[in-house]
Design a protein around this motif. Structure first.
Motif, PDB file in Angstrom:
ATOM      1  N   ALA A  69       0.833  -1.215   0.000  1.00 40.12           N
ATOM      2  CA  ALA A  69       0.000   0.000   0.000  1.00 40.12           C
ATOM      3  C   ALA A  69       0.861   1.256   0.000  1.00 40.12           C
ATOM      4  CB  ALA A  69      -0.935  -0.001   1.206  1.00 40.12           C
ATOM      5  N   ILE A  70       2.003   1.214   0.693  1.00 39.75           N
ATOM      6  CA  ILE A  70       2.921   2.359   0.665  1.00 39.75           C
ATOM      7  C   ILE A  70       3.391   2.610  -0.764  1.00 39.75           C
ATOM      8  CG2 ILE A  70       5.190   3.181   1.421  1.00 39.75           C
ATOM      9  CD1 ILE A  70       4.700   1.711   4.075  1.00 39.75           C
ATOM     10  N   GLY A  71       3.716   1.546  -1.474  1.00 40.71           N
ATOM     11  CA  GLY A  71       4.119   1.687  -2.870  1.00 40.71           C
ATOM     12  C   GLY A  71       3.000   2.220  -3.741  1.00 40.71           C
ATOM     13  N   ALA A  72       1.763   1.775  -3.474  1.00 40.00           N
ATOM     14  CA  ALA A  72       0.620   2.251  -4.260  1.00 40.00           C
ATOM     15  C   ALA A  72       0.430   3.756  -4.096  1.00 40.00           C
ATOM     16  CB  ALA A  72      -0.644   1.504  -3.835  1.00 40.00           C
ATOM     17  N   MET A  73       0.649   4.268  -2.887  1.00 40.85           N
ATOM     18  CA  MET A  73       0.517   5.706  -2.660  1.00 40.85           C
ATOM     19  C   MET A  73       1.567   6.477  -3.467  1.00 40.85           C
ATOM     20  SD  MET A  73      -2.089   5.770  -0.668  1.00 40.85           S
ATOM     21  CE  MET A  73      -2.579   4.254  -1.532  1.00 40.85           C
ATOM     22  N   ILE A  74       2.790   5.968  -3.468  1.00 43.53           N
ATOM     23  CA  ILE A  74       3.859   6.633  -4.227  1.00 43.53           C
ATOM     24  C   ILE A  74       3.527   6.651  -5.718  1.00 43.53           C
ATOM     25  CG2 ILE A  74       6.310   6.543  -4.855  1.00 43.53           C
ATOM     26  CD1 ILE A  74       6.846   5.215  -2.140  1.00 43.53           C
ATOM     27  N   ALA A  75       3.093   5.508  -6.246  1.00 43.36           N
ATOM     28  CA  ALA A  75       2.793   5.401  -7.678  1.00 43.36           C
ATOM     29  C   ALA A  75       1.647   6.325  -8.076  1.00 43.36           C
ATOM     30  CB  ALA A  75       2.464   3.952  -8.031  1.00 43.36           C
ATOM     31  N   LEU A  76       0.597   6.384  -7.249  1.00 46.78           N
ATOM     32  CA  LEU A  76      -0.570   7.198  -7.608  1.00 46.78           C
ATOM     33  C   LEU A  76      -0.239   8.689  -7.572  1.00 46.78           C
ATOM     34  CD1 LEU A  76      -3.526   7.220  -8.396  1.00 46.78           C
ATOM     35  CD2 LEU A  76      -4.132   7.180  -5.961  1.00 46.78           C
ATOM     36  N   LEU A 127       1.163   6.377 -17.843  1.00 43.67           N
ATOM     37  CA  LEU A 127       0.877   4.949 -18.026  1.00 43.67           C
ATOM     38  C   LEU A 127       1.794   4.082 -17.180  1.00 43.67           C
ATOM     39  CD1 LEU A 127       0.239   4.729 -21.881  1.00 43.67           C
ATOM     40  CD2 LEU A 127      -1.435   4.550 -20.038  1.00 43.67           C
ATOM     41  N   LEU A 128       3.049   4.477 -17.063  1.00 45.63           N
ATOM     42  CA  LEU A 128       4.016   3.693 -16.292  1.00 45.63           C
ATOM     43  C   LEU A 128       3.619   3.639 -14.816  1.00 45.63           C
ATOM     44  CD1 LEU A 128       6.761   2.206 -16.329  1.00 45.63           C
ATOM     45  CD2 LEU A 128       7.837   4.410 -15.810  1.00 45.63           C
ATOM     46  N   TYR A 129       3.347   4.806 -14.238  1.00 45.58           N
ATOM     47  CA  TYR A 129       2.975   4.837 -12.823  1.00 45.58           C
ATOM     48  C   TYR A 129       1.597   4.229 -12.591  1.00 45.58           C
ATOM     49  CZ  TYR A 129       7.012   7.846 -11.946  1.00 45.58           C
ATOM     50  OH  TYR A 129       8.291   8.331 -11.830  1.00 45.58           O
ATOM     51  N   ALA A 130       0.679   4.446 -13.543  1.00 47.94           N
ATOM     52  CA  ALA A 130      -0.658   3.873 -13.406  1.00 47.94           C
ATOM     53  C   ALA A 130      -0.601   2.350 -13.451  1.00 47.94           C
ATOM     54  CB  ALA A 130      -1.570   4.396 -14.509  1.00 47.94           C
ATOM     55  N   THR A 131       0.246   1.812 -14.323  1.00 45.95           N
ATOM     56  CA  THR A 131       0.412   0.356 -14.395  1.00 45.95           C
ATOM     57  C   THR A 131       0.972  -0.191 -13.088  1.00 45.95           C
ATOM     58  OG1 THR A 131       0.787   0.478 -16.785  1.00 45.95           O
ATOM     59  CG2 THR A 131       1.512  -1.522 -15.656  1.00 45.95           C
TER      60      THR A 131
END
Length: 478
Positions: free
Chosen positions: A220-227, A255-259
């Motif tokens: 989830a920490i990674g998901a926050m960074i990507a979003l 697209l890269l971060y969304a993926t």
């Protein structure tokens, strides 16, 4: 006049050149420290999320040596650190008080602490020569927190340069993505943990972790960074004049971060962690709100991001929703047991509300005090609520210091976001990660797993560093 001014100018030039040289050397030192910290973060999840005392010692020793190298390097250069602990007095003071209290619990002062009276009818009591009922565990907890404090300090120094700050977060995201892929591969090729057969959480993605909830928090920490990074690309495009066209690589980066976000959310669903899914969605909604305030009248650019969120959720529900739904239906008895655990932990807290039973000593204290329906026949090494665990181990006053610190960090990050600084993305990441970890800690112990604690500490150091008033002044020099 000429005879006096020329030597003065010469000395001034030499002094300026010397300062520039010292600054460049510190910049190289900061780069080395940043790289070493990223290596630590990359290795931390491998030994089962770093849940064993041996890994705590290894990482503590490694960070201690790095701290010595950094201090010696600064001394040789003849220059101070980028950020002095005095610049964050509230955080430094709270951390110092917390660690000093752990030391107090290790001193032979057990006579001043009330003995632990068992809840059982036999009325047995337990006492200890120290305030802590498990001094060895308290010493290990002190080691862990000193490790986190040193990591925060070193990452704060290394991330003052905006370019390096950006690199650090990108590297952290790549590390998390690597363990995300490991989790789904391990689940689909034998359902193992680092190639070893599982003893629990069968059918749930756990990556290198033993516990699925801890793994979900990590992802989830990674998901926050990507979003946030995907949203920042859109914000940059919205702030560009329409006649200037599109910012280079806008579509590619989005697209890269969304993926990356899609993949992380999918594997979070694969963990079957109910609260992991909830906190990911809450953090994501918070980020969308922040992005909307940044975009203003161009809020429609958020529609693609919202679509990505919907697609991610729908796909994850399609692939893994059945398992999560089964947990919601079948784990009703587990929820009842968890409530009983909380009630008995609260009873335990009030046996020593001010001194606690010792940092890291929950298992020993609760094993003595547990009673039906939780019962002493089951092993409860965690309170499954980090806040209750802190209050039982450290007392209500000192145990509340981390909570106060969390609130202070949140206020600082929100204030920086309101000021509309150029570093808003780092602050948005910090705030969303703080919300994710803070909420999940209400029903589990993810932050008590060292790999998660190290990752959280590093991300918060980067976020807090971006809020310092002198950050822009330091940026070129560090």
């Amino acid at each position: 006049m000429t005879t006096w001014s020329e030597p003065a100018m010469s000395v001034k030039r030499r002094s300026s050149a010397g300062n520039d040289q010292a600054t460049k050397r510190r910049k190289r030192l900061n780069g080395f420290v940043g790289g070493a910290l990223l290596l630590l973060l990359a290795l931390a999840p491998l030994p089962f999320g770093a849940v064993h005392a041996f890994t705590w010692g290894v990482f503590g020793l490694g960070l201690g040596l790095l701290g010595i190298v950094y201090s010696v390097g600064l001394a040789r250069i003849g220059i101070g650190p980028n950020v002095s602990p005095a610049e964050l007095p509230w955080a430094t003071g709270a951390f110092a008080l917390y660690c000093l209290f752990l030391v107090l619990q290790l001193l032979p002062l057990g006579a001043i602490a009330p003995s632990l009276t068992a809840f059982w009818a036999n009325g047995m009591e337990f006492s200890s020569s120290t305030i802590s009922v498990a001094a060895n565990q308290t010493a290990l907890m002190l080691l862990r927190h000193l490790t986190y404090g040193l990591l925060f300090f070193l990452m704060l120094q290394a991330s003052q340069n905006p370019t390096r700050r950006e690199f650090v977060l990108n590297a952290i995201l790549l590390i998390i993505m690597g363990y995300c892929l490991l989790g789904i591969v391990s689940l689909q090729s034998g359902d193992t943990v680092l190639g070893l057969n599982k003893t629990s959480y069968m059918g749930s993605a756990t990556g290198p972790f033993v516990n699925r909830n801890s793994y979900a928090t990590y992802l989830a920490i990674g998901a926050m960074i990507a979003l946030v990074k995907a949203g920042r690309v859109l914000v940059r495009q919205a702030s560009r004049h329409s006649h200037d066209g599109m910012v280079p690589d806008t579509i590619t980066k989005t697209l890269l971060y969304a993926t990356g976000y899609l993949l992380l959310v999918g594997v979070i669903f694969a963990t079957n962690s109910r609260m992991g899914i909830v906190v990911t969605m809450v953090g994501s909604i918070l980020i969308l709100v922040i992005l909307a305030t940044r975009l203003g009248s161009a809020w429609r650019l958020l529609l693609p991001v919202a679509a990505v969120l919907l697609v991610a959720t729908a796909l994850a529900v399609f692939l893994f929703g059945e398992s999560v739904l089964a947990r919601l239906i079948d784990d009703s008895s587990s929820s009842v047991t968890r409530i009983d655990l909380y009630q008995q932990t609260w009873q335990l807290i009030w046996q020593r509300p001010w001194l606690g039973f010792g940092g890291g000593a929950f298992e020993q204290a609760f094993a003595w005090a547990a009673h039906a329906p939780v019962g002493p026949d089951l092993r409860w090494d965690r309170a499954h609520n980090t806040y209750l665990s802190l209050w039982s181990e450290m007392g209500l006053i000192v145990g509340s210091l981390p909570v106060v610190l969390f609130i202070a960090l949140a206020v600082r990050l929100v204030a920086a976001l309101v000021r509309q600084s150029d570093d808003w993305a780092f602050q948005a990441i910090g705030l969303s990660v703080l919300v994710v970890v803070g909420l999940h800690s209400l029903v589990d112990f993810s932050l008590e797993i060292q790999a998660n604690a190290l990752l959280f500490t590093a991300v918060m150091a980067v976020a807090v560093g971006s809020t310092l008033p002198a950050a822009e002044r330091r940026s070129k020099a560090n």
